[in-house]
Design an enzyme around this catalytic site. Sequence first.
Site, PDB file in Angstrom:
ATOM      1  N   ASP A  11      32.433  24.580  67.065  1.00  0.00           N
ATOM      2  CA  ASP A  11      31.449  23.747  65.958  1.00  0.00           C
ATOM      3  C   ASP A  11      30.649  22.929  67.096  1.00  0.00           C
ATOM      4  OD1 ASP A  11      31.136  22.104  63.868  1.00  0.00           O
ATOM      5  OD2 ASP A  11      32.688  20.632  64.273  1.00  0.00           O
ATOM      6  N   SER A  12      29.950  21.978  66.210  1.00  0.00           N
ATOM      7  CA  SER A  12      29.143  21.013  67.105  1.00  0.00           C
ATOM      8  C   SER A  12      29.853  20.031  67.902  1.00  0.00           C
ATOM      9  CB  SER A  12      28.205  20.414  66.232  1.00  0.00           C
ATOM     10  OG  SER A  12      28.914  19.689  65.175  1.00  0.00           O
ATOM     11  N   GLY A  44      23.770  19.354  62.039  1.00  0.00           N
ATOM     12  CA  GLY A  44      23.237  19.177  60.289  1.00  0.00           C
ATOM     13  C   GLY A  44      21.753  18.909  60.394  1.00  0.00           C
ATOM     14  N   CYS A  74      32.495  25.535  61.410  1.00  0.00           N
ATOM     15  CA  CYS A  74      31.269  24.619  60.786  1.00  0.00           C
ATOM     16  C   CYS A  74      30.594  25.141  59.795  1.00  0.00           C
ATOM     17  CB  CYS A  74      30.333  24.743  62.259  1.00  0.00           C
ATOM     18  SG  CYS A  74      28.956  23.573  61.809  1.00  0.00           S
ATOM     19  N   THR A  76      27.896  24.211  58.426  1.00  0.00           N
ATOM     20  CA  THR A  76      26.222  24.122  58.651  1.00  0.00           C
ATOM     21  C   THR A  76      26.083  25.401  59.492  1.00  0.00           C
ATOM     22  OG1 THR A  76      26.397  21.774  59.107  1.00  0.00           O
ATOM     23  CG2 THR A  76      24.488  22.765  59.695  1.00  0.00           C
ATOM     24  N   CYS A 184      32.131  19.579  55.200  1.00  0.00           N
ATOM     25  CA  CYS A 184      31.891  19.545  56.752  1.00  0.00           C
ATOM     26  C   CYS A 184      32.967  19.311  57.262  1.00  0.00           C
ATOM     27  CB  CYS A 184      30.769  18.380  56.881  1.00  0.00           C
ATOM     28  SG  CYS A 184      30.593  17.898  58.776  1.00  0.00           S
TER      29      CYS A 184
HETATM   30  N1  DGL Z   1      31.112  20.239  61.509  1.00  0.00           N
HETATM   31  C1  DGL Z   1      30.011  20.614  60.969  1.00  0.00           C
HETATM   32  C2  DGL Z   1      30.051  21.191  59.552  1.00  0.00           C
HETATM   33  O1  DGL Z   1      31.068  21.601  59.052  1.00  0.00           O
HETATM   34  C3  DGL Z   1      28.637  20.013  61.525  1.00  0.00           C
HETATM   35  C4  DGL Z   1      28.456  18.550  61.728  1.00  0.00           C
HETATM   36  C5  DGL Z   1      27.076  18.295  62.441  1.00  0.00           C
HETATM   37  O2  DGL Z   1      26.931  18.556  63.591  1.00  0.00           O
HETATM   38  O3  DGL Z   1      26.168  17.782  61.832  1.00  0.00           O
HETATM   39  O4  DGL Z   1      29.152  21.147  59.106  1.00  0.00           O
END
Ligand code: DGL
Length: 262
Positions: A11-12, A44, A74, A76, A184
Amino acid sequence: MTNSSAIGLFDSGIGGLSIARKVRDLLPSENILYVADSLHAPYGDKADSFLLERMSAVTEFLLSRGAKAVVVACNTATTSAIAKLRCQYPVPIIGVEPGIKPAALCSRTGVIGVLATPGTLKTHSFVNLAERYASGVKIELQPCPDLAAQIESLSFDSDRTIALLKRYISPLIEKKVDTIILGCTHYNHVSHLIAELAGPDVTIVNTETAVANQVVRRLTAEGLLAAGNHVGRDEFWTSGVLDSYRNQIEKLWGPGENVFQL
Ligand code: DGL
């Protein structure tokens, strides 16, 4: 790559740990490799081309450490580019998307809300998902800029976190949603606050358990499940600052974990 190879997740940042946790609970003998691409967070607000570049780089890292499957933990990244990622690599690649289908099924009023990053809500694949599963249901979209970054700071109960959550939840309540989708993975860390602020008449829908179940199904179907009853090893990697990441992992996973920098 063998059955004892690890399951890679990324993930990020810390959002995908909520999925890693469910995978760990369901598959105690599997080795887990988790990457937080913190240097490039948040995802995001990034362009699809940049996200695909990061997804490929992290996937290559996971494969270089022998991962037998990759979980894009993630929303996104999944909605932006998982189809292209799957074309590039020959291992099972499992993603996470906002739970429109379960939310549409459980809504009584027919009005559901989605909390997600601005990036997720504008992707074609999210729009397709909404069109496919939400016929007869009204979907209210609420982009949540800055919320994932705020959650990264681990100050879940701080005034700023509560203020951001109120800012994003209130419009949904005014529009009379009876179901809110956490679109998210970061938002899972504050799901208790979201439930509290939304009130007892609103159902909160997330998809971590469904994703973990899908990981089990895919590994079973491919004959890739780890054999035996040994306890799996967890490794956590970051492209960001090691000390901050260690602190996050110790708070959210457990003390003394194996934490490294990419
Ligand atoms: N956790 C991520 C998601 O499910 C990304 C959040 C981000 O880095 O903006 O979208």
